[in-house]
Design a protein around this motif. Structure first.
Motif, PDB file in Angstrom:
ATOM      1  N   THR A  16      62.951 -14.100  57.154  1.00 31.46           N
ATOM      2  CA  THR A  16      62.965 -14.960  55.981  1.00 31.46           C
ATOM      3  C   THR A  16      64.395 -15.156  55.468  1.00 31.46           C
ATOM      4  O   THR A  16      64.679 -16.114  54.755  1.00 31.46           O
ATOM      5  N   PHE A  35      69.603 -27.283  56.572  1.00 28.92           N
ATOM      6  CA  PHE A  35      69.550 -26.087  55.737  1.00 28.92           C
ATOM      7  C   PHE A  35      70.785 -25.205  55.872  1.00 28.92           C
ATOM      8  O   PHE A  35      71.065 -24.399  54.990  1.00 28.92           O
ATOM      9  N   THR A  36      71.518 -25.303  56.984  1.00 34.83           N
ATOM     10  CA  THR A  36      72.606 -24.362  57.261  1.00 34.83           C
ATOM     11  C   THR A  36      73.984 -24.998  57.362  1.00 34.83           C
ATOM     12  O   THR A  36      74.977 -24.285  57.450  1.00 34.83           O
ATOM     13  N   SER A  48      68.054 -21.477  60.726  1.00 29.93           N
ATOM     14  CA  SER A  48      67.343 -20.484  59.932  1.00 29.93           C
ATOM     15  C   SER A  48      65.837 -20.618  60.176  1.00 29.93           C
ATOM     16  O   SER A  48      65.373 -21.635  60.673  1.00 29.93           O
ATOM     17  N   THR A  50      63.769 -20.231  57.603  1.00 33.29           N
ATOM     18  CA  THR A  50      63.245 -20.740  56.338  1.00 33.29           C
ATOM     19  C   THR A  50      64.282 -21.658  55.690  1.00 33.29           C
ATOM     20  O   THR A  50      65.487 -21.494  55.922  1.00 33.29           O
ATOM     21  N   PRO A  51      63.842 -22.612  54.862  1.00 28.79           N
ATOM     22  CA  PRO A  51      64.799 -23.495  54.190  1.00 28.79           C
ATOM     23  C   PRO A  51      65.747 -22.756  53.244  1.00 28.79           C
ATOM     24  O   PRO A  51      66.935 -23.038  53.201  1.00 28.79           O
ATOM     25  N   ASP A  52      65.227 -21.800  52.504  1.00 23.96           N
ATOM     26  CA  ASP A  52      66.033 -21.050  51.540  1.00 23.96           C
ATOM     27  C   ASP A  52      66.351 -19.685  52.148  1.00 23.96           C
ATOM     28  O   ASP A  52      65.857 -18.653  51.710  1.00 23.96           O
ATOM     29  N   TRP A  53      67.181 -19.686  53.189  1.00 24.70           N
ATOM     30  CA  TRP A  53      67.391 -18.531  54.052  1.00 24.70           C
ATOM     31  C   TRP A  53      68.239 -17.410  53.442  1.00 24.70           C
ATOM     32  O   TRP A  53      68.514 -16.410  54.101  1.00 24.70           O
ATOM     33  N   GLN A  54      68.609 -17.545  52.182  1.00 26.67           N
ATOM     34  CA  GLN A  54      69.309 -16.462  51.496  1.00 26.67           C
ATOM     35  C   GLN A  54      68.395 -15.765  50.487  1.00 26.67           C
ATOM     36  O   GLN A  54      68.839 -14.924  49.724  1.00 26.67           O
ATOM     37  N   LYS A  55      67.133 -16.121  50.491  1.00 26.60           N
ATOM     38  CA  LYS A  55      66.162 -15.550  49.564  1.00 26.60           C
ATOM     39  C   LYS A  55      65.116 -14.756  50.342  1.00 26.60           C
ATOM     40  O   LYS A  55      64.492 -15.278  51.264  1.00 26.60           O
ATOM     41  N   ASP A  57      61.662 -13.442  50.640  1.00 28.29           N
ATOM     42  CA  ASP A  57      60.314 -13.686  50.118  1.00 28.29           C
ATOM     43  C   ASP A  57      59.353 -13.800  51.292  1.00 28.29           C
ATOM     44  O   ASP A  57      59.704 -13.461  52.416  1.00 28.29           O
ATOM     45  N   SER A  59      58.130 -16.585  52.566  1.00 32.40           N
ATOM     46  CA  SER A  59      58.118 -17.958  53.094  1.00 32.40           C
ATOM     47  C   SER A  59      58.063 -18.004  54.620  1.00 32.40           C
ATOM     48  O   SER A  59      57.508 -18.947  55.187  1.00 32.40           O
TER      49      SER A  59
END
Length: 132
Positions: A16, A35-36, A48, A50-55, A57, A59
């Motif tokens: 994630t 995304f990256t 990545s 996931t789209p929000d790959w610094q979070k 969670d 996903s």
């Protein structure tokens, strides 16, 4: 190694966060994605999961389950055979679906599995040391 299905699925959830680069993993089909492309860090790009790959969670699991239901995933997201195996194996599938539906269950299982893995130790010691 003493890991159970729940441990393998939980540890896979580390995808994630982070991204893969062709020169480091050999499995990245795109040099950069929507995304990256902007980083962060000196090595921008990669792919990545996931789209929000610094979070951190759940996903990763939601994306896997949604991709299977829709017959495809976002082409800008990395999805390897080791990822889709989480839905192909019946033992893994139940756990992956549980994590997709319940982030707190994922967090609890991940913390237990990460501790278990860490306590197993590592014997990887390359001749030239580690180079980053």
């Amino acid at each position: 190694m003493g890991l159970e299905d729940i441990d393998i699925v939980a540890l896979s959830g580390a995808h994630t966060i982070g991204r893969a680069h062709e020169d480091r993993s050999g499995v990245c089909p795109m040099a950069s994605t929507k995304f990256t492309k902007d980083g962060p860090g000196s090595k921008k790009g990669g792919m990545s999961w996931t789209p929000d790959w610094q979070k951190f969670d759940n996903s990763y699991y939601r994306i896997l389950v949604d991709a299977e239901a829709n017959g495809r995933s976002d082409e800008d997201l990395l999805q390897l055979s080791t990822d889709t195996a989480l839905l192909e194996d019946s033992g893994f599938r139940a756990v992956a679906q549980k994590f997709a539906n319940d982030q707190n269950e994922f967090f609890k299982a991940y913390s237990i599995s990460h501790k278990k893995l860490s306590e197993l130790g590592s014997k990887f010691d390359p001749k030239g040391g580690f180079v980053i």
